[in-house]
Design an enzyme around this catalytic site. Sequence first.
Site, PDB file in Angstrom:
ATOM      1  N   GLY A 206       4.096   8.241 -11.501  1.00  0.00           N
ATOM      2  CA  GLY A 206       3.032   8.789 -10.635  1.00  0.00           C
ATOM      3  C   GLY A 206       2.173   7.941 -10.294  1.00  0.00           C
ATOM      4  O   GLY A 206       1.683   6.789 -10.661  1.00  0.00           O
TER       5      GLY A 206
ATOM      6  N   PHE B 225       0.993  -1.253   0.251  1.00  0.00           N
ATOM      7  CA  PHE B 225       0.103   0.098   0.143  1.00  0.00           C
ATOM      8  C   PHE B 225       0.780   1.330  -0.073  1.00  0.00           C
ATOM      9  O   PHE B 225       0.883   2.091   0.610  1.00  0.00           O
ATOM     10  CB  PHE B 225      -0.890  -0.148   1.250  1.00  0.00           C
ATOM     11  CG  PHE B 225      -2.091   1.057   0.949  1.00  0.00           C
ATOM     12  CD1 PHE B 225      -3.055   0.655  -0.108  1.00  0.00           C
ATOM     13  CD2 PHE B 225      -2.380   1.662   1.842  1.00  0.00           C
ATOM     14  CE1 PHE B 225      -4.104   1.474  -0.040  1.00  0.00           C
ATOM     15  CE2 PHE B 225      -3.537   2.902   1.836  1.00  0.00           C
ATOM     16  CZ  PHE B 225      -4.336   2.432   0.909  1.00  0.00           C
TER      17      PHE B 225
ATOM     18  N   LYS C 126      11.633  -3.764 -18.780  1.00  0.00           N
ATOM     19  CA  LYS C 126      10.549  -3.283 -19.472  1.00  0.00           C
ATOM     20  C   LYS C 126      10.951  -3.769 -20.917  1.00  0.00           C
ATOM     21  O   LYS C 126      10.097  -4.230 -21.723  1.00  0.00           O
ATOM     22  CB  LYS C 126      10.427  -1.640 -19.368  1.00  0.00           C
ATOM     23  CG  LYS C 126       9.947  -1.315 -18.200  1.00  0.00           C
ATOM     24  CD  LYS C 126      10.156   0.263 -18.103  1.00  0.00           C
ATOM     25  CE  LYS C 126       9.731   0.791 -16.497  1.00  0.00           C
ATOM     26  NZ  LYS C 126       9.918   1.967 -16.556  1.00  0.00           N
TER      27      LYS C 126
END
Lengths: 347, 347
Positions: free
Chosen positions: A329, A11, A227
């Site tokens: 973000g 979290f 990635k």
Amino acid sequence: MKTYRLAMIGFGNVGQGLAQILRDHGGDIARRHGAQFQIVAVSDLLKGSVYDPEGLDPAELLASIEAVGNLDRVEALHRDWDALRTIKESNAGIILEMSYTDLHTGEPALTHIRQALQNGRHVVTTNKGPTALHFPELKRLADENNVEFGVEGTVMSGTPALRVGMELLGGAGIRRVQGILNGTTNYILTQMESGASYEEALAEAQQKGYAEADPTGDVEGHDAAGKVVILANLLMDLPLTMADVECQGITGLTPGDISAAQEAGERWKLIGLVERREDGTGQLAATARVRPTRLPLSHPLASIGGATNAITYTTDLLGDVTLIGPGAGRIETGYALLGDMLAINRK
Amino acid sequence: MKTYRLAMIGFGNVGQGLAQILRDHGGDIARRHGAQFQIVAVSDLLKGSVYDPEGLDPAELLASIEAVGNLDRVEALHRDWDALRTIKESNAGIILEMSYTDLHTGEPALTHIRQALQNGRHVVTTNKGPTALHFPELKRLADENNVEFGVEGTVMSGTPALRVGMELLGGAGIRRVQGILNGTTNYILTQMESGASYEEALAEAQQKGYAEADPTGDVEGHDAAGKVVILANLLMDLPLTMADVECQGITGLTPGDISAAQEAGERWKLIGLVERREDGTGQLAATARVRPTRLPLSHPLASIGGATNAITYTTDLLGDVTLIGPGAGRIETGYALLGDMLAINRK
């Protein structure tokens, strides 16, 4: 109206970002998509764990974090269930795996994801570790258990780089993918072009929260390499692993290198690339690398500044298609999770 | 393996592009997507019409065009069925409407599409006329008849600008869309920056096949305005029509305007824009326009040169996301049709 129960493993920023989206837009999402997403469990090593099969209020979760930095103020039926117990015993249908990234072992997320899939839960993750290291195995496990394994948030946060490639450009024949896949290094390079030294630019990136205290994973190119592995597996059916990616970061770039490029009308970018080609015998071969690259200013990737990410798909039928958007973000990455959750609902 | 029978209304560049894709990649598409697309009818005002319920060979269609400029060399059971008879009486399940664009009346495509939907056929079109003028009505008609109405090819050819907005960014809350939506004018502006006069640049665009003999629709901004209307309706639930778009083309731009922008570090682009906003009373209002706009070179749309198109979606949750890709071309636009056909198959 279909209801999906969510268990959040971890979290931090991303989990809180999704909680914020559900708090502020949950009603809207339900109206538009006919799907209600209800958090029932949160399990975080530092902030504590709460579980209530009837649902937890995202506003209450966020308020507790805001007030005391942990989940102590949240009313819940059960507390202190660890990640594995939450995955096995809660009534959540979708496990959101957002624990920390380890690009060497993939743990502990790898164990969490395997457990969840074996238990017939959908998994949505932003965690590059298990995805880059074990995507083919985890996808097979998901298929065997008739559940989904969503990984949109592992590349370019909420910018739908994977779905554009898989769903919308799949038929066009993708033969090369290259991009600016790491926002931290792109921010540092942009600052160095404005005259900052590498050390100054790194310090500024850390201060803004783009770079971690130990920036190795970003500046040495490992994050971008993870990635590249994900793009190779998902978009091009190339079963590459981290070891297949030739990887060079930006730590060797000097102010002299930067200004030499500028004088030549060029700009350094850390480019991740994967390309498929036939070798002489008709066998499929691949090139995969991460490397600082000088691009002419007219190149579409040259104008991407700061923490923005971009990816160019080179296809047989459409030529080049480029997608530009945020690469990080909390809300942006939370949106990536929502996108995968809505895709589960569409199926 | 599911088989879809196709009737092509119009067999110009786009129809031939799709025939080429099916000829060269049909087997591949069938293997990857479990769907076989079989042309059964072509009806073209100039090139003739052929219909065979058992299927026509795309290679034979293309060879006949190549050899004699029309469909006379194609063997077929029926010849000379017009568009409406083809739509009503052929056994095609998908009607591909590719007749010429009329942004004032939408005809004859509008009648074709209405007829097809009423007869329970899926419609896929690249025709901006009926789409810009009557999208809400045609979508409703499709829904009532339980069929699809695919329009991806009306904006940015095969670059999936509509699907990215509708399917992938829909949940992010799109509040503004702007872009370079017309390749002809962008090509002319790019040439003028290299010193060509407007007349020279237009002549070159015509010679390269980007601009038509009567370039009015492109250079006065009507083509871009039609695309703004489509974006407003599909991506932002704004039921705008052509009359709602304030429209100014590039014919008024002088070499002096071009060089003044260059001296200021800026560049002229023909920008189409639609934006939604709350007015004071909580009512939804919209701004929609096409207008030559000076952009700073650092703007992501400023670097888009030549016939390439680009679109920036401004969203609540992700900020700006930009998609760049081809805006025209026979194979590229053929791919847009294929994308909509594959979407029908997924449903």
